[in-house]
Write a protein that holds these residues in place. Structure first.
Motif, PDB file in Angstrom:
ATOM      1  N   UNK A 153       0.828  -1.205   0.000  1.00  6.46           N
ATOM      2  CA  UNK A 153       0.000   0.000   0.000  1.00  6.46           C
ATOM      3  C   UNK A 153       0.863   1.256   0.000  1.00  6.46           C
ATOM      4  N   UNK A 154       1.948   1.239   0.754  1.00  6.28           N
ATOM      5  CA  UNK A 154       2.844   2.394   0.797  1.00  6.28           C
ATOM      6  C   UNK A 154       3.430   2.681  -0.581  1.00  6.28           C
ATOM      7  N   UNK A 155       3.897   1.638  -1.260  1.00  5.20           N
ATOM      8  CA  UNK A 155       4.481   1.815  -2.592  1.00  5.20           C
ATOM      9  C   UNK A 155       3.411   2.245  -3.598  1.00  5.20           C
ATOM     10  N   UNK A 156       2.208   1.680  -3.502  1.00 10.13           N
ATOM     11  CA  UNK A 156       1.135   2.044  -4.430  1.00 10.13           C
ATOM     12  C   UNK A 156       0.743   3.514  -4.259  1.00 10.13           C
ATOM     13  N   UNK A 195       1.221   6.558  -6.996  1.00 11.17           N
ATOM     14  CA  UNK A 195       0.109   7.443  -7.353  1.00 11.17           C
ATOM     15  C   UNK A 195       0.489   8.913  -7.163  1.00 11.17           C
ATOM     16  N   UNK A 196       1.168   9.224  -6.066  1.00 17.13           N
ATOM     17  CA  UNK A 196       1.634  10.590  -5.844  1.00 17.13           C
ATOM     18  C   UNK A 196       2.657  11.000  -6.894  1.00 17.13           C
ATOM     19  N   UNK A 217       4.142  14.454 -11.547  1.00 18.02           N
ATOM     20  CA  UNK A 217       4.772  14.596 -12.864  1.00 18.02           C
ATOM     21  C   UNK A 217       3.753  14.821 -13.971  1.00 18.02           C
ATOM     22  N   UNK A 218       2.485  14.825 -13.642  1.00 17.76           N
ATOM     23  CA  UNK A 218       1.463  15.121 -14.641  1.00 17.76           C
ATOM     24  C   UNK A 218       1.151  16.605 -14.677  1.00 17.76           C
ATOM     25  N   UNK A 263       5.027   6.213  -0.097  1.00 18.15           N
ATOM     26  CA  UNK A 263       4.469   7.496   0.321  1.00 18.15           C
ATOM     27  C   UNK A 263       5.087   7.977   1.624  1.00 18.15           C
ATOM     28  N   UNK A 264       5.424   7.052   2.521  1.00 12.70           N
ATOM     29  CA  UNK A 264       6.022   7.465   3.798  1.00 12.70           C
ATOM     30  C   UNK A 264       7.384   8.121   3.613  1.00 12.70           C
TER      31      UNK A 264
END
Length: 537
Positions: A240-243, A247-248, A253-254, A337-338
């Motif tokens: 979940x952290x990597x996902x 996403x972030x 970058x978008x 994300x962490x």
């Protein structure tokens, strides 16, 4: 004598046959595990029981007979069942029967040996308890050591009986591996025969060959390796952290959002510095109508304005590199994300370093004045602080010492409001920054320590995380055996989080509210991280 017969609900519709299970003599309980259907060869049944004993180390035996009168004639079936009692001898011998076209059950337990007392009955009363074999097998209520401590009275017998039931079902998993799709001369009924684990799709998958079989074997080994809740919680937390980090990263970058953030960061920093400059100019005047010490007020105001000017110059010097720094920070989100949140907390600490410096200056000055006033107050009372013994002792002072102490005390008293006002303002700003960093650290701690797998297991399969059992009465009529349904109580969500919460390496508050107020009142520095020499209140 009352006997308890634990019967699996998955065998309630099984064809007639033999009851295979374990007898617990100290609890007068019979745990039925499976039903061997007719027709069968007695020698093959004995071989099956021997293999089950060797694999599970449980005293599995034929406990009696099971009759489901849907098509069989009652007379011929009764004579046949009486003959089975001579082949598979067991004391007592259970006879369970379900009437055709009704929900009525009959259960008897007979003993062939003549009792010592001639007036004692040859049949025992039976209490029939239904249980979900699949839930009992997959629950966490076994082995018996995991059950609560036994108490006196009836609780001892019930706890021991339930421990024996759960332990028997858990250790007899080898018996459940045989299903109706296996090519064996005997057919058994248990929970895997309902198509959950032994479906025709599973059988076709087992017979598949090539890369599909290899992939399934790898997936099964991964699932078995993460079968423990704590390992699965760690794996799900990392995934979940990597996902969330990916996403972030995709969001940053978008549409060139990193460039937009870099362009907005310098104006925001200038706006914050301008507001601080207005605040300092307000403090250098007559804030809220308070009469400040003019000389000290001007010195402190100019001192802080100079530091603020240095900070604005530093921000403008670093402005060409801000976009590149933000790009690398966004790239670190692929690690989780962490990681990105931790770097964001460090960036906030760097951007508010001038506020931290203002807080440290104000706190040191205020603490110096408070310590001086407390020391001079002891001088007026004829006391002094003994550094060696760490206590207040009596002391005699001469007239010159008292005169100088009075002058210093008066000076510090009149300078204290000015220093206290600066200390109060910058302490509030510092606490605001610490609160923002604390929210980020709490979010990181939640992602790292929240047992997501256990919570999902509690939501989808609550019987896997069980806290105990409860019984519901199904039938209580005169002349009929008492029928109960054993249901599993799931763990509350609060206990699931408390039990399976992962250890966290994040920052935790080290001060109580009383200790925090005391430190703020005396001007001691408040650190949001743990120190080695800190004492816990």
């Amino acid at each position: 004598m009352v006997l308890k017969a634990f019967f699996p609900t998955c065998c309630a519709s099984a064809d007639s046959g033999l009851l295979v299970g374990r007898w617990v003599p100290e609890q007068s309980s019979a745990v039925v595990l499976a039903v061997v259907h007719f027709p069968f060869v007695p020698v093959q049944v004995k071989e099956l029981l021997a293999q089950a004993r060797q694999a599970s180390r449980v005293g599995v035996a034929v406990l009696g007979t099971w009759s489901h009168r849907r098509q069989e004639a009652a007379e011929s079936l009764g004579r046949f069942l009486e003959g089975l009692g001579a082949i598979f001898s067991h004391e007592p011998w259970l006879q369970l029967c379900r009437e055709r076209g009704s929900k009525s059950w009959s259960c008897t337990a007979t003993r062939r040996q003549v009792p010592a007392c001639p007036s004692a009955p040859h049949e025992d009363q039976v209490m029939l308890v239904f249980y979900d074999q699949r839930k009992v097998l997959l629950s966490q209520l076994h082995p018996p050591a995991a059950l609560p401590d036994r108490q006196a009275g009836d609780a001892t017998a019930s706890a021991g009986g339930l421990a024996a039931v759960f332990d028997t079902v858990a250790r007899s998993e080898a018996l459940f591996r045989s299903d109706r799709f296996d090519e064996s001369p005997m057919r058994l009924s248990h929970w895997q025969s309902e198509g959950v684990e032994a479906s025709i799709l599973a059988e076709l998958a087992k017979r598949a060959s090539g890369p599909i079989c290899l992939l399934l074997a790898c997936l099964l080994s991964l699932v078995s390796a993460t079968s423990a809740c704590r390992k699965a919680n760690v794996l799900v937390s990392v995934l979940l952290d990597v996902a969330l980090g990916l996403a972030l990263l995709s969001w940053l970058h978008g549409k060139d959002r990193i460039g937009q953030l870099a362009e907005a960061l310098v104006p925001v920093a200038d706006h914050v510095a301008e507001e601080l400059q207005h605040l300092l100019q307000w403090l250098m005047g007559a804030p809220a109508g308070l009469k400040m010490n003019r000389a000290l007020d001007q010195v402190l105001g100019r001192f802080f304005l100079y530091h603020l000017h240095l900070w604005i110059s530093y921000i403008h010097l670093m402005s060409p590199f801000i976009e590149r720094i933000l790009w690398h920070v966004g790239l670190s989100a692929c690690l989780g994300l962490t990681v990105a949140l931790s770097i964001l907390s460090d960036i906030i600490a760097l951007l508010t370093f001038h506020i931290y410096c203002f807080y440290v200056y104000g706190a040191r000055l205020y603490c110096l004045k408070v310590c001086g006033l407390s020391s001079l107050w002891r001088l007026f009372r004829g006391k002094k602080w003994n550094v060696l013994r760490q206590r207040v002792d009596s002391c005699s002072y001469d007239l010159d010492q008292l005169f100088i102490g009075t002058l210093l005390f008066t000076i510090l008293v009149f300078l204290l409001p000015t220093a206290a006002l600066y200390y109060l303002v910058f302490t509030l700003l510092r606490l605001l920054v610490v609160a923002v960093q604390g929210l980020i650290h709490v979010l990181v701690d939640v992602i790292n320590s929240l047992p997501l797998y256990s919570l999902g297991l509690r939501l989808c399969r609550p019987y896997r995380l069980a806290a105990g059992v409860k019984f519901r009465v199904l039938e209580h009529e005169a002349g009929r055996p008492l029928r109960l349904l054993m249901q599993i109580n799931p763990l509350p969500y609060g206990r699931v989080i408390h039990t399976y919460r992962l250890p966290s390496c994040g920052c935790h508050p080290t001060h109580s509210w009383g200790s925090l107020c005391r430190k703020l009142f005396f001007g001691e520095l408040i650190y949001p991280w743990r120190q080695r020499g800190d004492k816990q209140d």
